[in-house]
Design a protein around this motif. Structure first.
Motif, PDB file in Angstrom:
ATOM      1  N   ARG A 100       0.848  -1.290   0.015  1.00 50.81           N
ATOM      2  CA  ARG A 100       0.099  -0.096   0.159  1.00 50.81           C
ATOM      3  C   ARG A 100       0.834   1.153  -0.016  1.00 50.81           C
ATOM      4  N   ALA A 101       2.013   1.093  -0.195  1.00 52.04           N
ATOM      5  CA  ALA A 101       3.250   2.258   0.034  1.00 52.04           C
ATOM      6  C   ALA A 101       3.410   2.892  -1.448  1.00 52.04           C
ATOM      7  N   TYR A 181       1.524   2.239  -7.773  1.00 54.07           N
ATOM      8  CA  TYR A 181       0.400   1.839  -6.755  1.00 54.07           C
ATOM      9  C   TYR A 181      -0.811   2.242  -7.285  1.00 54.07           C
ATOM     10  N   VAL A 210      -6.079   9.353   2.750  1.00 56.62           N
ATOM     11  CA  VAL A 210      -4.847   8.966   3.686  1.00 56.62           C
ATOM     12  C   VAL A 210      -5.439   8.965   5.036  1.00 56.62           C
ATOM     13  N   THR A 235       2.509   7.649   6.445  1.00 57.15           N
ATOM     14  CA  THR A 235       1.643   8.663   5.714  1.00 57.15           C
ATOM     15  C   THR A 235       1.722  10.229   6.268  1.00 57.15           C
ATOM     16  N   PHE A 240       4.119  14.015   9.914  1.00 59.19           N
ATOM     17  CA  PHE A 240       4.059  15.489  10.434  1.00 59.19           C
ATOM     18  C   PHE A 240       4.201  15.378  11.787  1.00 59.19           C
ATOM     19  N   GLN A 243       7.585  14.335  13.363  1.00 58.16           N
ATOM     20  CA  GLN A 243       8.516  15.107  13.136  1.00 58.16           C
ATOM     21  C   GLN A 243       8.384  16.369  14.123  1.00 58.16           C
ATOM     22  N   GLN A 258      -0.575  19.886  -2.995  1.00 57.59           N
ATOM     23  CA  GLN A 258      -1.232  18.733  -3.333  1.00 57.59           C
ATOM     24  C   GLN A 258      -2.464  18.460  -2.302  1.00 57.59           C
ATOM     25  N   ARG A 260      -5.388  16.397  -0.839  1.00 62.47           N
ATOM     26  CA  ARG A 260      -5.844  14.982  -0.430  1.00 62.47           C
ATOM     27  C   ARG A 260      -6.920  14.959   0.468  1.00 62.47           C
ATOM     28  N   GLY A 261      -7.537  13.672   0.550  1.00 65.05           N
ATOM     29  CA  GLY A 261      -8.772  13.392   1.471  1.00 65.05           C
ATOM     30  C   GLY A 261      -8.257  12.652   2.668  1.00 65.05           C
ATOM     31  N   VAL A 297      -1.106  19.624   1.326  1.00 68.30           N
ATOM     32  CA  VAL A 297      -0.133  19.296   2.147  1.00 68.30           C
ATOM     33  C   VAL A 297       0.389  20.409   3.105  1.00 68.30           C
ATOM     34  N   ASN A 322       9.949  17.537  -4.817  1.00 66.31           N
ATOM     35  CA  ASN A 322       9.128  16.453  -4.470  1.00 66.31           C
ATOM     36  C   ASN A 322       9.399  15.157  -5.315  1.00 66.31           C
ATOM     37  N   ARG A 324       7.831  12.731  -5.867  1.00 63.36           N
ATOM     38  CA  ARG A 324       6.770  11.910  -6.533  1.00 63.36           C
ATOM     39  C   ARG A 324       6.405  12.963  -7.943  1.00 63.36           C
ATOM     40  N   GLU A 326       3.213  14.260  -9.238  1.00 60.88           N
ATOM     41  CA  GLU A 326       1.950  14.703  -8.846  1.00 60.88           C
ATOM     42  C   GLU A 326       1.449  16.250  -9.087  1.00 60.88           C
TER      43      GLU A 326
HETATM   44  N1  USQ Z   1       4.068  13.989   1.396  1.00 63.86           N
HETATM   45  C1  USQ Z   1       4.640  15.243   1.660  1.00 63.86           C
HETATM   46  N2  USQ Z   1       5.615  14.878   2.543  1.00 63.86           N
HETATM   47  C2  USQ Z   1       5.795  13.642   3.391  1.00 63.86           C
HETATM   48  C3  USQ Z   1       5.188  12.709   2.987  1.00 63.86           C
HETATM   49  C4  USQ Z   1       4.269  12.810   1.902  1.00 63.86           C
HETATM   50  O1  USQ Z   1       4.650  16.261   1.350  1.00 63.86           O
HETATM   51  O2  USQ Z   1       6.699  13.640   4.132  1.00 63.86           O
HETATM   52  C5  USQ Z   1       2.960  14.245   0.469  1.00 63.86           C
HETATM   53  C6  USQ Z   1       2.952  13.617  -0.831  1.00 63.86           C
HETATM   54  O3  USQ Z   1       3.789  14.183  -1.758  1.00 63.86           O
HETATM   55  C7  USQ Z   1       1.426  13.507  -1.237  1.00 63.86           C
HETATM   56  C8  USQ Z   1       0.561  13.503  -0.043  1.00 63.86           C
HETATM   57  O4  USQ Z   1       1.761  13.848   1.184  1.00 63.86           O
HETATM   58  O5  USQ Z   1       1.127  14.584  -1.904  1.00 63.86           O
HETATM   59  C9  USQ Z   1       0.104  12.103   0.628  1.00 63.86           C
HETATM   60  O6  USQ Z   1       1.259  11.338   0.715  1.00 63.86           O
HETATM   61  P1  USQ Z   1       1.006  10.047   1.729  1.00 63.86           P
HETATM   62  O7  USQ Z   1       2.336   9.187   1.781  1.00 63.86           O
HETATM   63  O8  USQ Z   1       0.499  10.430   3.066  1.00 63.86           O
HETATM   64  O9  USQ Z   1      -0.162   9.174   0.949  1.00 63.86           O
HETATM   65  P2  USQ Z   1      -0.122   8.295  -0.439  1.00 63.86           P
HETATM   66  O10 USQ Z   1       1.119   8.180  -0.763  1.00 63.86           O
HETATM   67  O11 USQ Z   1      -1.154   9.351  -1.320  1.00 63.86           O
HETATM   68  O12 USQ Z   1      -0.924   6.948   0.304  1.00 63.86           O
HETATM   69  C10 USQ Z   1      -1.581   6.721   1.155  1.00 63.86           C
HETATM   70  C11 USQ Z   1      -1.365   5.307   1.545  1.00 63.86           C
HETATM   71  C12 USQ Z   1      -2.150   4.691   0.307  1.00 63.86           C
HETATM   72  C13 USQ Z   1      -3.460   5.177   0.279  1.00 63.86           C
HETATM   73  C14 USQ Z   1      -3.472   6.481  -0.098  1.00 63.86           C
HETATM   74  C15 USQ Z   1      -4.797   7.339  -0.071  1.00 63.86           C
HETATM   75  O13 USQ Z   1      -0.073   4.823   1.734  1.00 63.86           O
HETATM   76  O14 USQ Z   1      -2.192   3.311   0.806  1.00 63.86           O
HETATM   77  O15 USQ Z   1      -4.236   4.437  -1.101  1.00 63.86           O
HETATM   78  O16 USQ Z   1      -2.727   7.276   1.098  1.00 63.86           O
HETATM   79  S1  USQ Z   1      -4.856   8.564  -1.328  1.00 63.86           S
HETATM   80  O17 USQ Z   1      -3.829   9.338  -1.059  1.00 63.86           O
HETATM   81  O18 USQ Z   1      -6.324   9.595  -1.056  1.00 63.86           O
HETATM   82  O19 USQ Z   1      -4.866   7.822  -2.640  1.00 63.86           O
END
Ligand code: USQ
Length: 399
Positions: A100-101, A181, A210, A235, A240, A243, A258, A260-261, A297, A322, A324, A326
């Motif tokens: 899931r990551a 993923y 998330v 996640t 945060f 941290q 970015q 997110r929900g 974010v 970044n 990623r 996105e």
């Molecule tokens: N992000 C940061 N800083 C960080 C970590 C992440 O800015 O230190 C940003 C990422 O770039 C991204 C956002 O935070 O834009 C979310 O990242 P995340 O790692 O918290 O979540 P994500 O990779 O999107 O995946 C997580 C779960 C995944 C689930 C998804 C739901 O790991 O299993 O499916 O959330 S969603 O994001 O709505 O698709």
């Protein structure tokens, strides 16, 4: 109900197992220990040490009298899962047993392939186990809001009606996954849709945002779920919070626009429970969006910063290249109706919720290993489009 929980050793899987047991259901808890092994291999072990699933089930029985059966095995093996379905004839299978990551899938070709293989093969294995072993069983599958990407329109719950040259039909809403993923989750949905139509399966696909939060509702320490804050499995909000507690600047990737929900761990469990206890119809793929708040974010970082500073922590925010691909600053408006109609009452991410998380994680401050927060510079640079490493851009501190 007889409930199979696939991925029962995980962050959601274990408290979900406890929740079904506490509400009087029979639970068969299944896990391959993939995430445990991967976390060990990558030196990304969780904040809280957690006993094995077998051990936790034994402890749970000793403390509460609640007890479920545990099977350690690989659900991508159809014979393993079909055998269990024939034996127990479950009413519901909750499928959480996926890689899931996003960062894990981005690491290299082998891990991208592993993600595709695990997620697709586990889903097809669940489908055939139901067809051959428990044909009336309801499949509840954890999908992801990220399957939709960030289109410039509201995001309906799974389906939309389209009219082309005067003729209309209902289609799965277009999905725009931005990483391997999330693409694997899109393909999971397509598989489930196919077999709902062809074999009459009853399926609920939960497009979850998330998840954040801690297992702090009076659970004894050795029965709590894990909490990851590392750069692979952690996640964003959980990261945060850790941290802010250990004095590391909050790691905002890119500009932080970015969207997110988000949903708390407790609410995620409640939603899965509600979906499981209100089955989809035979032949139906039912899709629910599953989140309670939307934030960018950077909004999230500022919320954590404000609350943590109010509790006496010195918190800075750092923008990093970044790693990623996105979109930022996109329109973002997923609909959220179906689960509310089943009776779900969302708890929003407010100051009190953040304070609780900060207090909980603060009690484990000495266990936070700052080396796990970011990958080393070379690996980080390899992950960014233009090869920037964390040190390559001047640190920008936003207040
Ligand atoms: N992000 C940061 N800083 C960080 C970590 C992440 O800015 O230190 C940003 C990422 O770039 C991204 C956002 O935070 O834009 C979310 O990242 P995340 O790692 O918290 O979540 P994500 O990779 O999107 O995946 C997580 C779960 C995944 C689930 C998804 C739901 O790991 O299993 O499916 O959330 S969603 O994001 O709505 O698709």
């Amino acid at each position: 109900m007889i409930v199979f929980i696939l991925g029962a050793d995980g962050y959601i899987g274990w408290p979900l197992t406890r929740s079904f047991l506490a509400r009087g259901h029979e639970v068969i808890a299944i896990d391959s220990y993939f995430r445990r092994r991967a976390a060990l291999e990558l030196d990304c072990e969780p904040l809280l040490p957690s006993p094995t699933l077998q051990k936790r089930m034994t402890l749970l029985k000793e403390r509460t009298g609640l007890s479920g059966r545990v099977y350690i095995g690989d659900v991508t093996d159809p014979e393993f899962l079909t055998g269990l379905c024939r034996r127990y004839e479950p009413n519901v299978i909750v499928h959480l047993a996926e890689q899931r990551a996003v960062p894990y899938a981005m690491m290299n070709a082998r891990k991208a392939a592993f993600t595709l293989k695990t997620n697709l093969l586990s889903t097809i294995s669940v489908i055939y186990a139901v067809i051959e072993g428990a044909p009336t069983c309801h499949i509840v599958k954890l999908g992801s809001l990220g399957e939709y990407g960030t289109p410039n329109t509201p995001i309906p719950e799974g389906f939309c009606e389209m009219t082309i040259h005067g003729r209309s039909d209902v289609f799965l809403f277009p999905r725009h996954a931005l990483d391997v993923y999330h693409l694997s989750k899109v393909m999971d949905t397509d598989l489930l849709f196919l077999f709902a139509k062809s074999d009459g399966l009853a399926v609920t696909d939960l497009m979850q945002g998330v998840v954040y939060g801690v297992d702090d509702s009076g659970t004894p320490p050795d029965l709590r779920t894990n909490f990851q804050y590392d750069h692979v499995f952690g996640t964003v909000l959980n990261r945060f919070v850790a941290q802010a507690i250990c004095g590391h600047p909050l790691t905002v990737y890119g500009g932080g626009g970015q969207m997110r929900g988000f949903i708390s761990l407790q609410d995620a469990i409640e939603c899965i429970y509600l979906a499981a206890s209100h089955p989809a119809g035979r032949g139906q793929l039912r899709v629910y969006n599953q989140f309670t708040d939307t934030f960018s974010v950077i909004q999230l970082a500022r919320k954590v910063q404000a609350v943590a500073q109010g509790m006496g922590n010195d918190v800075r925010i750092q923008r990093l290249p970044n790693p990623r691909r996105e979109g930022e600053d996109s329109f973002y408006q997923p609909e959220f109706r179906g689960l509310r109609e089943l009776g779900f009452q969302p708890r929003l991410l407010d100051e009190r919720a953040l304070e609780r998380m900060l207090r909980f994680v603060g009690a484990y401050k000495t266990r936070i290993d700052q080396r796990k927060i970011l990958p080393d510079s070379a690996e980080f640079a390899a992950r960014t489009r233009d090869g920037e490493s964390p040190g390559a851009r001047d640190e920008v501190v936003v207040c």
